[in-house]
Enzyme design. Sequence first.
Site, PDB file in Angstrom:
ATOM      1  N   GLY A 216      -2.154  -4.149   0.956  1.00 62.26           N
ATOM      2  CA  GLY A 216      -2.306  -5.382   1.721  1.00 62.26           C
ATOM      3  C   GLY A 216      -1.347  -6.487   1.331  1.00 62.26           C
TER       4      GLY A 216
ATOM      5  CB  SER B  11      -0.936   0.008   1.220  1.00 64.71           C
ATOM      6  OG  SER B  11      -0.197  -0.168   2.418  1.00 64.71           O
TER       7      SER B  11
ATOM      8  CG  ASP C  41      -3.174   4.506   8.444  1.00 66.29           C
ATOM      9  OD1 ASP C  41      -2.233   5.317   8.517  1.00 66.29           O
ATOM     10  OD2 ASP C  41      -3.493   3.950   7.370  1.00 66.29           O
TER      11      ASP C  41
ATOM     12  CG  ASN D 234       1.240  -5.157   4.612  1.00 65.56           C
ATOM     13  OD1 ASN D 234       0.971  -4.266   5.415  1.00 65.56           O
ATOM     14  ND2 ASN D 234       0.950  -5.062   3.322  1.00 65.56           N
TER      15      ASN D 234
ATOM     16  CG  HIS E 244      -1.087   3.647   4.679  1.00 64.06           C
ATOM     17  ND1 HIS E 244      -1.906   3.018   5.589  1.00 64.06           N
ATOM     18  CD2 HIS E 244      -0.602   2.690   3.857  1.00 64.06           C
ATOM     19  CE1 HIS E 244      -1.925   1.727   5.318  1.00 64.06           C
ATOM     20  NE2 HIS E 244      -1.138   1.497   4.271  1.00 64.06           N
TER      21      HIS E 244
END
Length: 239
Positions: free
Chosen positions: A103, A66, A214, A131, A217
């Site tokens: 993701g 992402s 979040d 991730n 990002h």
Amino acid sequence: MKFLKTRQMAYSMINGLLLLLTVWGCGSSGTKTESKLASESANATSAAAKTAAPSTKQTVLFYGNSLTAGYGVEPTQAFPALIGKKIDSVGLNYSVVNAGLSGETTAGGKSRIGWVMRKPVAVFVLELGGNDGLRGLPLAATRQNLQAIIDTVRLKSPQATIVLAGMQIPPNMGTSYTREFRGLFKELADKNKLVLIPFLLEGVGGIPKLNQPDGIHPTPAGHKIVANTVWNVLQPLLK
């Protein structure tokens, strides 16, 4: 009788004139139509030729999750697009392809790398692993998956320069895991003689104003800093 004969002659002349005008009109319209069609055909052929002409630009491919895909920002604000603008601004003969997928884990990246590498690339920027770390996945598997991606790129595009983007994670998974995770990128870069970006999010990670709510990002402003970090490593490689 003379009157009728004269009238018939007049009708005949009028009909002949109408017929002549009709034929002339059809001939003129046909000429215009043919000319227009010929012009449109020429334009279409020219456009098709331009479309079909192969690009002489070499490819810089960004392969990641992402962060590369530009989650939460416009595609033009993500750092690969900003790199593309930098390339254009200095007149380098490269085009940027963004193959980021939100993701994505290293396992997912391994599974789709063969499809992505259907065409050769000049520079391959590998940004995966974040991730895996955030999920606490086994680091042995992360290493194996990244190595498999590197091997596939070398197989499919032997002349490509591979750039590996280093990543760090918060200490949530424990000090040992966090330290080993940080070190695996340099290990892979050294082992495979890759160009390393020590930390992709240098100057951005952990800074609230440069990240979305979040905390992971980057915002558009954050992506600009990331682009500069990548560009400092990437520019010397582009000839």
